[in-house]
Design a protein around this motif. Structure first.
Motif, PDB file in Angstrom:
ATOM      1  N   THR A   1     -29.155   1.037   4.012  1.00 49.56           N
ATOM      2  CA  THR A   1     -30.529   1.488   4.240  1.00 49.56           C
ATOM      3  C   THR A   1     -30.596   2.650   5.220  1.00 49.56           C
ATOM      4  O   THR A   1     -31.553   3.422   5.196  1.00 49.56           O
ATOM      5  CB  THR A   1     -31.403   0.336   4.755  1.00 49.56           C
ATOM      6  OG1 THR A   1     -30.820  -0.219   5.940  1.00 49.56           O
ATOM      7  CG2 THR A   1     -31.521  -0.761   3.708  1.00 49.56           C
ATOM      8  N   HIS A   2     -29.585   2.796   6.081  1.00 49.89           N
ATOM      9  CA  HIS A   2     -29.570   3.913   7.030  1.00 49.89           C
ATOM     10  C   HIS A   2     -29.456   5.253   6.301  1.00 49.89           C
ATOM     11  O   HIS A   2     -29.845   6.289   6.833  1.00 49.89           O
ATOM     12  CB  HIS A   2     -28.418   3.761   8.027  1.00 49.89           C
ATOM     13  CG  HIS A   2     -28.464   2.488   8.812  1.00 49.89           C
ATOM     14  ND1 HIS A   2     -29.508   2.163   9.654  1.00 49.89           N
ATOM     15  CD2 HIS A   2     -27.598   1.446   8.875  1.00 49.89           C
ATOM     16  CE1 HIS A   2     -29.287   0.991  10.206  1.00 49.89           C
ATOM     17  NE2 HIS A   2     -28.135   0.530   9.752  1.00 49.89           N
ATOM     18  N   ASN A   3     -28.912   5.225   5.098  1.00 44.13           N
ATOM     19  CA  ASN A   3     -28.762   6.475   4.350  1.00 44.13           C
ATOM     20  C   ASN A   3     -30.099   7.044   3.890  1.00 44.13           C
ATOM     21  O   ASN A   3     -30.186   8.233   3.579  1.00 44.13           O
ATOM     22  CB  ASN A   3     -27.850   6.255   3.137  1.00 44.13           C
ATOM     23  CG  ASN A   3     -26.395   6.133   3.528  1.00 44.13           C
ATOM     24  OD1 ASN A   3     -25.988   6.592   4.593  1.00 44.13           O
ATOM     25  ND2 ASN A   3     -25.607   5.497   2.682  1.00 44.13           N
ATOM     26  N   ALA A   4     -31.139   6.204   3.835  1.00 47.22           N
ATOM     27  CA  ALA A   4     -32.445   6.705   3.401  1.00 47.22           C
ATOM     28  C   ALA A   4     -32.913   7.846   4.296  1.00 47.22           C
ATOM     29  O   ALA A   4     -33.369   8.889   3.820  1.00 47.22           O
ATOM     30  CB  ALA A   4     -33.462   5.569   3.392  1.00 47.22           C
ATOM     31  N   ASN A   5     -32.808   7.657   5.613  1.00 44.97           N
ATOM     32  CA  ASN A   5     -33.225   8.712   6.535  1.00 44.97           C
ATOM     33  C   ASN A   5     -32.326   9.937   6.445  1.00 44.97           C
ATOM     34  O   ASN A   5     -32.789  11.069   6.592  1.00 44.97           O
ATOM     35  CB  ASN A   5     -33.254   8.172   7.962  1.00 44.97           C
ATOM     36  CG  ASN A   5     -34.514   7.380   8.257  1.00 44.97           C
ATOM     37  OD1 ASN A   5     -35.038   6.691   7.398  1.00 44.97           O
ATOM     38  ND2 ASN A   5     -35.011   7.468   9.475  1.00 44.97           N
ATOM     39  N   LYS A   6     -31.043   9.721   6.200  1.00 43.27           N
ATOM     40  CA  LYS A   6     -30.135  10.855   6.040  1.00 43.27           C
ATOM     41  C   LYS A   6     -30.486  11.655   4.790  1.00 43.27           C
ATOM     42  O   LYS A   6     -30.468  12.894   4.805  1.00 43.27           O
ATOM     43  CB  LYS A   6     -28.690  10.359   5.967  1.00 43.27           C
ATOM     44  CG  LYS A   6     -28.189   9.688   7.236  1.00 43.27           C
ATOM     45  CD  LYS A   6     -26.761   9.180   7.062  1.00 43.27           C
ATOM     46  CE  LYS A   6     -26.274   8.460   8.304  1.00 43.27           C
ATOM     47  NZ  LYS A   6     -24.891   7.929   8.131  1.00 43.27           N
TER      48      LYS A   6
END
Length: 235
Positions: free
Chosen positions: A82-87
């Motif tokens: 889910t951290h990749n969403a902001n990336k």
């Protein structure tokens, strides 16, 4: 965006205790990977599916691998991290992929704001334009042809909606941006059957002027990026 290392393919054995996933790599090697997803992950991690891991050489990490993506039986790619969403959104903003936000030149992330001790994912500013507060949510739940958010009851998500409405009331612009990390999702709907309170808050937010956008991701070799808008429906 590029992953920190070339992705390693394996077979998912199981996910457990929320943060751990056992994956069988080539030649039968069994490794435990960090699962950076606190959600229910409904329809996102069945035993036997193909898991894609990144490898980290940081000696301070307890686990050398992170579970990034999974491929289901329909050959659809799902973003687990889910951290990749902001990336993904950060890169898309800088590359002006999100046309509705392309007029903003200055991009700040994780800015404190609001009355409930929150941080906005992105604050966009530009001379002669209202400040734009952008909250990002990752969408991975696919059911009966629809992508849904949320996939579990989210009090935190309800708080974020209230904060966005407060920004509208102060004369700013507010955007809820869904980063769709599932190649099989072509339309998104609020999951009123999962969290009716969130659905009600979202309806109020839209009526107050909060704008909703949804963009889907794509994986091309080792490059992972947002590339295409998809429609969002409240009903």
């Amino acid at each position: 965006m590029k992953f920190v290392s070339p992705l390693i393919k394996g077979k998912l054995i199981k996910r457990y205790k929320r943060f751990f996933a056992d994956v069988e790599l080539a030649h039968g090697q069994l490794v435990t990977a960090h699962c950076p997803n606190t959600g229910s992950m409904t329809n996102c991690g069945e035993v036997g599916w193909t898991a894609y891991l990144s490898e980290h050489n940081n000696p301070k990490r307890k686990l050398a691998y992170t579970w990034e993506l999974v491929k289901n039986q329909q050959q659809q790619i799902i973003g687990i991290n889910t951290h990749n969403a902001n990336k993904l959104v950060a890169e898309a903003l800088h590359n002006q992929v999100i046309q509705e936000l392309a007029d903003y030149e200055h991009i700040a992330s994780e800015v404190k704001y609001g009355s409930e001790n929150s941080r906005i994912d992105f604050l966009l500013t530009q001379t002669d334009l209202p400040d734009c507060y952008v909250e990002v949510k990752s969408v991975t739940l696919l059911q009966e042809g629809w992508g849904y958010f949320p996939d579990a009851v989210t009090k935190r998500g309800q708080k974020h909606l209230r904060e966005l409405v407060n920004m509208i009331e102060q004369g700013h612009r507010a955007v809820l941006l869904f980063a769709v990390q599932h190649s099989g999702i072509e339309k998104v709907r609020v999951a009123a059957h999962i969290d009716p309170d969130y659905a009600k808050e979202l309806q109020l937010a839209v009526e107050a002027g909060v704008q909703i956008l949804a963009y889907r991701s794509q994986l091309q070799q080792e490059n992972y990026f947002l590339h295409q808008p998809v429609p969002f429906y409240l009903q």
